[in-house]
Enzyme design. Structure first.
Site, mmCIF file in Angstrom:
data_model
loop_
_atom_site.group_PDB
_atom_site.id
_atom_site.type_symbol
_atom_site.label_atom_id
_atom_site.label_comp_id
_atom_site.label_asym_id
_atom_site.label_seq_id
_atom_site.Cartn_x
_atom_site.Cartn_y
_atom_site.Cartn_z
ATOM 1 N N GLY A 1 0.115 6.820 3.140
ATOM 2 C CA GLY A 1 0.355 5.796 3.981
ATOM 3 C C GLY A 1 0.293 4.592 3.103
ATOM 4 O O GLY A 1 1.297 3.713 3.155
ATOM 5 N N GLU B 1 -6.487 -1.368 2.533
ATOM 6 C CA GLU B 1 -5.898 -1.511 1.201
ATOM 7 C C GLU B 1 -6.508 -2.848 0.793
ATOM 8 O O GLU B 1 -6.952 -2.732 -0.353
ATOM 9 C CB GLU B 1 -4.605 -1.384 1.193
ATOM 10 C CG GLU B 1 -3.847 -0.247 1.793
ATOM 11 C CD GLU B 1 -4.448 1.198 1.408
ATOM 12 O OE1 GLU B 1 -4.918 0.955 0.210
ATOM 13 O OE2 GLU B 1 -4.280 2.166 2.165
ATOM 14 N N GLU C 1 -3.659 0.899 -2.812
ATOM 15 C CA GLU C 1 -4.405 -0.402 -3.090
ATOM 16 C C GLU C 1 -4.227 -0.852 -4.344
ATOM 17 O O GLU C 1 -5.454 -1.793 -4.781
ATOM 18 C CB GLU C 1 -6.108 -0.194 -2.805
ATOM 19 C CG GLU C 1 -6.819 0.750 -3.789
ATOM 20 C CD GLU C 1 -6.925 2.116 -3.334
ATOM 21 O OE1 GLU C 1 -5.949 2.595 -2.625
ATOM 22 O OE2 GLU C 1 -7.753 2.745 -3.880
ATOM 23 N N ASN C 2 -3.150 -0.571 -5.149
ATOM 24 C CA ASN C 2 -3.027 -1.155 -6.529
ATOM 25 C C ASN C 2 -3.515 -2.647 -6.865
ATOM 26 O O ASN C 2 -3.267 -3.455 -6.046
ATOM 27 C CB ASN C 2 -1.699 -1.084 -7.133
ATOM 28 C CG ASN C 2 -1.042 0.181 -6.656
ATOM 29 O OD1 ASN C 2 -1.376 1.255 -7.112
ATOM 30 N ND2 ASN C 2 0.045 0.128 -5.721
HETATM 31 ZN ZN LIG Z 1 -8.125 4.215 0.747
#
Ligand SMILES: [Zn+2]
Length: 872
Positions: A262, A299, A265-266
């Site tokens: 989906g 995120e 979260e970098n």
């Molecule tokens: Zn996650």
């Protein structure tokens, strides 16, 4: 230089074998010389012996890398290289390791590591993608600050080149980025391409300005407003609810068309499946808007729960995911209707996690072994992981929960942690012993809680006896009793609440709770006066624990709770249980639609005091899969075609019997004015859409056809098209829809998915052949593949059509996808996880197909592990 190690697929990784990395990484500097087929990655990494770890060989992960040269402290070295990485002799003192490797982003169809999507460079490194970029200790407990320099191809400069952290020098055809926060490699990101941004700003609570950007392809700029707005609301909410502020000068989201997950979260540079960024009223539905809001929040929230405090190893995945899902659920509940959000979450939990927990793929929230970690990004780790946090909060209370979270961030900022660290924080903050509670992390399976009751009329006492047991799951034959919070309320015979919600804590296999009504020595405090007549308990309010409640209840009592329960979740639950019982009897006994159910449903539909979104949920019927599970639990063999037919029959019955009220709702719930995606308007549209679906069963589709023609937004257009397809109409509308949206990938995904999801068992095979043969079926794109194959397998009656043709078709496609994109192929094998519920013929055909899949030469480790577990 080349060594022959056993293939990684042969190896099971175990939690108990964890050992820290023998070196500490100081600084990481990376230079990328981008080229579609021959990108050069130059790395310079400082290592020092780790005094906290036993010494071991110097091993760096690396897969599919062409090593150009390597050096230690400037002197060239010739490391030993295997399929999994590199080993090398190193000094016992701090040293600098440098390497230059070449990789092929355009040949990377697995979408893991550095790859190309529509001419744009992008990365996906969680869980183990970074090792496809360069040699590195690619494990979450190795954290370091990163400096990155990106150089565009000389012949084709790229307008936008991004990485994590704060921007440094950006000149000509190069860009530098510096991320001061130590992070594991799975949070690394790089994006480069012809992109445009929709920008905004946010000022943190302590006054720091943050530049916000949502990057998309030129032409999509007008579809980012909602993602940007959701981001700003998420940042504010995390400050208000968790006192968490953002910590860099820039935060960006990038939309990518080809993406396995989906979103990711970098640090400072979130990469999203474009499906969860792009939205405009005419192309996205209310559900899409809600998903975007929830995923953007999820995120973003990872910045603290995942990035600043990360996982020691991948067995601890639920540490970041369970907590972050819980946080995004809280956020969405605050932004929208909390009870409606809770019902939606429980529906999703039951549809995906209960199904998983009751089949061959069942595993604990913290698994103890894996072959391919990508197979453990599951509903159990995420959704059950979130339920565990919710139970913890219920047990300790909201204030103590907040205090524990403050302590967690204070104590563990910058660390890679375990579930033990997490629970210790709660023990220290609350003084509670959580050793029994911890079983929720190690014990798989959905607990059954059986309740029986005794009513002592004379004493005015109600006794409830709870018995809990958790069925065996793979590798776990015996289970211990868990700590289960049961939220409980009581209504009198007139429907008045006589005991507000209290939480009973189950800890034993069998436990008796007595409730005195106004007798002065109540086990549960209650000042209510003694009431004549037996009270009605409302058990597991708010779905206070992820369990299956087993209780002998009459249809009358369910109808009573549906009418009177003050807890919105249990009110809905009563109606859902009633519908399920009615449908199960229709399927297994050929019963007629129960008139009591229809009148109870009518009462809810008519009740204008109830939130329209809630009424829409109350009107929806259990899914085919729910019913198959219920019939299986009742000891019978579910027949998918009969389930499909019963659902259809009941829908027709509801459409006919409730026609007056549905028709009134259809007219009254029309939302005037221009489209807005807010919860209130979306709720009205949901109720109107539910009414339309039933009415179409009896009006020949006239309302739906008219709505399709007039619709000014995607919610209403798609709702009308779905209503038509489910009654075997809509051919013209389908063609018109396609003509209008042919150029829009995300909308065309809906066009494909809707047909696959609404195909009848008889037409399923033809529909499947037509869709997979369509020139627009770009099967290497994960969204498109899922929109056909995923939607088809989600349509239970179609997937299990009696001749087994869909099993074969799906298997053929998985065989084709596996070498191209193993992650997505492996994930779709879960379609088969419920196979043992069905009759011998179907089981035989499924087994044959699974064996055919498992015998494929060179099958990926991802798919091979999944098929092995399903067949075991
Ligand atoms: Zn996650």
């Amino acid at each position: 230089m080349k060594d022959h190690a056993p293939r990684a697929s042969d190896r099971t990784v175990r939690l108990e074998e964890y050992a820290p990395f023998p070196w500490i990484v100081g600084d990481v500097s990376l230079t990328f010389r981008l080229h579609p087929t021959a990108t050069r990655v130059l790395s310079r990494i400082t290592f020092a012996p780790n005094p906290a770890a036993p010494s071991g060989p110097f091993f760096l992960h690396g897969e599919k890398l062409k090593l150009i040269e390597a050096s230690i402290d400037g002197a060239p070295v010739s490391p030993t290289i295997t399929d999994e990485g590199l080993t090398c002799d190193v000094p016992g003192t701090p040293f600098v390791f440098e390497a230059e490797v070449e990789i092929d982003p355009s040949g990377n169809t697995a979408l893991d590591g550095l790859y190309m999507s529509g001419g744009m460079y992008c990365t996906q490194c969680e869980a183990e993608g970074f090792r496809k970029i360069t040699f590195y200790p690619d494990r979450p407990d190795v954290m370091a600050p990163f400096n990155v320099r990106i150089e565009g191809p000389e012949d084709a400069p790229l307008p936008v080149m991004l990485s994590n952290g704060n921007p440094g020098a950006q000149e000509g055809n190069s860009a530098e980025w510096h991320d001061p926060w130590p992070k594991p490699s799975y949070l690394f990101a790089l994006v480069a391409g012809d992109l445009v941004a929709k920008s905004g700003t946010f000022t943190t609570a302590s006054g720091m300005p943050v530049a916000l950007n949502v990057y998309v392809r030129p032409g999509d700029e007008d579809r980012c407003d909602y993602a940007l707005d959701s981001l700003i609301r998420s940042m504010r909410w995390d400050e208000q609810e968790y006192a968490r502020e953002y910590d860099l000068s820039v935060f960006s989201i990038v939309a990518v068309d080809d993406f396995n997950m989906g979103a990711m979260e970098n640090k400072g540079l979130n990469i999203f499946n474009s499906k969860y960024v792009l939205a405009s009223p005419d192309t996205a539905t209310d559900v899409d808007f809600e998903m975007i809001e929830g995923i953007v929040a999820h995120e973003y929230f990872h910045n603290w729960t995942g990035n600043r405090v990360t996982c020691r190893d991948w067995f601890q995945l639920c540490l970041k995911e369970g907590l972050t899902v819980f946080r995004d659920q809280q956020f969405s509940g605050d932004m929208r209707s909390e009870p409606v959000k809770r019902i939606d979450d429980v529906l999703a939990l039951r549809a995906r996690q209960f199904r998983e927990d009751n089949g061959p793929l069942a595993h604990p929230v913290r698994p103890e072994s894996y072959i391919e970690i990508n197979n453990f990004y599951t509903a159990t780790v995420y959704e059950k992981g979130a339920e565990v946090i919710g139970m913890l909060r219920r047990l300790v209370g909201a204030e103590a929960y907040r205090a524990a979270l403050d302590l967690y961030f204070e104590r563990h900022d910058g660390q890679a942690c375990t579930i033990e660290d997490w629970l210790k924080v709660f023990e220290d903050a609350t003084g509670r012993d959580l050793s029994q509670f911890k079983l929720w992390y190690s014990q798989a399976g959905t607990p059954r809680v059986e309740v029986s009751e005794e009513w002592d009329e004379e004493a005015g006492r109600l006794a409830l006896t709870f018995r809990q047991h958790t069925p065996p799951t793979p590798g776990q034959p015996d289970k211990a009793p868990l700590v289960i919070p049961i939220a409980l309320g009581l209504l009198d015979a007139g429907g008045n609440e006589i005991m507000a919600t209290e939480v009973v804590e189950l800890t034993e296999a069998e436990q008796r709770v007595e409730i005195g009504l106004g007798t002065g020595d109540a086990d549960l405090a209650s000042d209510a006066p003694r009431v004549p007549g037996r009270p009605v308990p409302s058990i597991l309010r708010g779905f206070s624990a992820p369990v299956i409640l087993q209780r002998q209840t009459s249809a009358e009592e369910r109808a009573f709770l549906l009418a009177h329960d003050t807890d919105p979740f249990n009110k809905w639950e009563a109606g859902r249980a009633l519908a399920r019982d009615v449908l199960v009897r229709m399927v297994t006994e050929g019963a007629e639609a129960d008139p009591h159910y229809l009148s109870a449903l009518e009462m809810v539909a008519k009740d204008d005091a109830l939130d329209p979104a809630f009424r829409a949920l109350a009107l929806s019927l259990p899914s085919q899969d729910d019913l198959a599970q219920a019939i299986h639990d009742g000891g019978a063999t579910p027949e998918p075609t009969a389930i499909w037919a019963a659902l259809r029959r009941l829908a027709e019955e509801i459409g006919g019997t409730l026609e007056p009220v549905l028709s009134r709702l259809y007219d009254e719930m029309r939302v005037p004015g221009p489209y807005t995606p807010d919860a209130e308007s979306a709720g009205a549209r949901a109720l109107r859409g539910a009414a339309l679906a039933y009415l179409s069963r009896v009006d020949g589709g006239s309302r739906a056809a008219a709505q399709f023609a007039e619709a000014g937004n995607m919610t209403e257009q798609l709702g009308a098209l779905g209503a038509l397809l489910r009654i075997g109409k809509g051919e013209e509308e389908l063609a018109a829809f396609r003509r209008r949206w042919e150029g829009d990938r995300l909308v065309m995904d809906k066009w494909f998915a809707l047909q696959a999801a609404s195909a009848s068992p008889a037409e399923a095979h033809d529909v499947a052949l037509r869709l997979t043969g369509d020139p627009a079926f770009d099967w290497t794109n994960p969204n498109r593949f899922r929109s056909v194959i995923g939607a088809l397998t989600g349509n239970v009656a179609a997937f299990h059509e009696p001749e087994g043709r869909i099993y074969r078709l799906v298997t053929d496609w998985l065989i084709r996808l596996d070498p191209v994109n193993p992650q997505t192929a492996a994930r779709l094998t879960t379609a088969f996880e419920t196979w043992k519920r069905f009759d011998a013929d179907r089981q035989g055909m499924i087994r044959e197909n699974l064996e055919r899949l498992s015998a494929v030469d060179g099958l990926s480790r991802d798919t091979s592990e999944m098929v092995g577990r399903i067949l075991a």
